[in-house]
Design an enzyme around this catalytic site. Structure first.
Site, mmCIF file in Angstrom:
data_model
loop_
_atom_site.group_PDB
_atom_site.id
_atom_site.type_symbol
_atom_site.label_atom_id
_atom_site.label_comp_id
_atom_site.label_asym_id
_atom_site.label_seq_id
_atom_site.Cartn_x
_atom_site.Cartn_y
_atom_site.Cartn_z
ATOM 1 C CG LEU A 271 -2.003 -1.058 1.280
ATOM 2 C CD1 LEU A 271 -2.739 -0.992 2.615
ATOM 3 C CD2 LEU A 271 -2.986 -0.893 0.123
ATOM 4 N N GLY A 272 2.000 1.186 0.643
ATOM 5 C CA GLY A 272 2.861 2.358 0.714
ATOM 6 C C GLY A 272 4.222 2.015 1.277
ATOM 7 N N GLY B 11 7.426 4.017 3.126
ATOM 8 C CA GLY B 11 7.908 5.257 3.713
ATOM 9 C C GLY B 11 9.389 5.193 3.996
ATOM 10 N N GLY B 12 9.872 6.192 4.727
ATOM 11 C CA GLY B 12 11.292 6.235 5.045
ATOM 12 C C GLY B 12 11.716 5.113 5.974
ATOM 13 C CB VAL C 92 1.789 0.069 4.938
ATOM 14 C CG1 VAL C 92 0.370 -0.347 5.344
ATOM 15 C CG2 VAL C 92 2.422 0.902 6.052
ATOM 16 C CE LYS D 252 5.477 1.792 9.281
ATOM 17 N NZ LYS D 252 5.256 3.212 9.605
ATOM 18 C CG ASP E 175 7.367 12.353 9.225
ATOM 19 O OD1 ASP E 175 7.743 13.431 8.710
ATOM 20 O OD2 ASP E 175 7.411 11.266 8.620
#
Length: 277
Positions: A21-22, A24-25, A29, A50, A147
């Protein structure tokens, strides 16, 4: 804990990974099916799951890093904060992960692509208020997000959901002497939204969260981030009476951010000039 390279399709004998789904840094996920709930006839058995990203998963305290994010998010039970379900470890593959609600909608960074001139005020105002409500409640629980940026805010049918507390901080954790993590060593701040004091090596604080939120609201109202090649001026979609409060929240020096999240929220919902009269 091992890295997510070659992540198995099934974790803990229960979660069937479907797709990413995504990324990140710090983490990845996935959309996953909860086969246990599915077996008992649960009509909506999908969750978001995650894992730490490859760059962090090899760290000796990687599982602590992930659990910290889970615990922070779990402690903030608010309608505009993503709900987390459980923290688990797949012992066979030595992978730690946590599950959370599968959100449906657009992250604000994607929404901004569709609205390059900013959002009209009637659409922007409820988003802004809900985001500030989520942050205010988090701070009341002693949790700083760390963040705040468009990619960490989801907009769906039920409104805003703030997520990704991976760079967050719980004041009670340190007060109780529990193990903590130095977020500065991760070097994961997003420069376009991180407060200047964070980029300079300072500590996360409520004013730094406020600055990140103010950057998001400015971009939603203008279509561009503050400082993108032009002097700071009132965004085109922002009512005049709201600008002094937002401008104060965008001050580069935290000592000059003379509003808090509650005062900024009040300025956005009020038709009259309260805080700066």
């Amino acid at each position: 804990m091992s890295s997510t390279t070659g992540t198995p399709n099934l974790l803990a004998g229960r979660y069937q990974l479907e797709r990413v789904l995504g990324v990140g840094g710090m983490g990845v996920v996935y959309r996953a099916r909860d086969l246990l709930h599915e077996a008992f006839g649960e009509p909506d058995s999908c969750v978001a799951l995650k894992l730490l990203g490859e760059a962090f998963a090899e760290s000796p305290d990687a599982h602590v890093l992930l659990y910290s994010e889970f615990a922070l998010t779990r402690s903030v039970r608010h309608e505009h904060v993503v709900r987390v379900f459980s923290f688990e470890v797949d012992t066979v593959h030595q992978l730690a992960f946590f599950t959370m609600e599968l959100m449906h909608g657009l992250t604000l960074d994607r929404l901004l692509v569709e609205c390059p001139d900013g959002l009209p005020w009637p659409e922007l105002q409820p988003i802004a208020v809900q985001l500030l409500d989520a942050l205010a409640y988090s701070h009341q629980q002693g949790v700083l997000h760390g963040d705040v940026k468009p990619a960490n805010v989801m907009l769906g049918e039920q409104g805003v959901r703030l997520f990704d507390f991976g760079l967050g901080h719980a004041q009670a954790q340190y007060a109780a002497g529990l193990p903590g993590l130095s977020r500065s060593r991760l070097n994961a701040w997003t420069p376009a939204y991180a407060a200047p004091e964070l980029l300079a090596g300072g500590c996360l604080s409520a004013p730094s969260d406020l600055y990140g939120a103010a950057c998001v609201l400015y971009e939603l109202a203008q279509g561009k981030r503050p400082g993108e090649g032009r002097p700071l001026a009132r965004p085109r979609q922002l009512p005049r009476h709201c600008w002094p409060a937002l401008r104060s929240a965008l001050a580069l020096d935290p000592e000059h951010r003379n509003v808090g999240i509650d005062a900024l929220r009040e300025a956005l919902v009020s038709r009259r000039r309260h805080w700066f009269v």
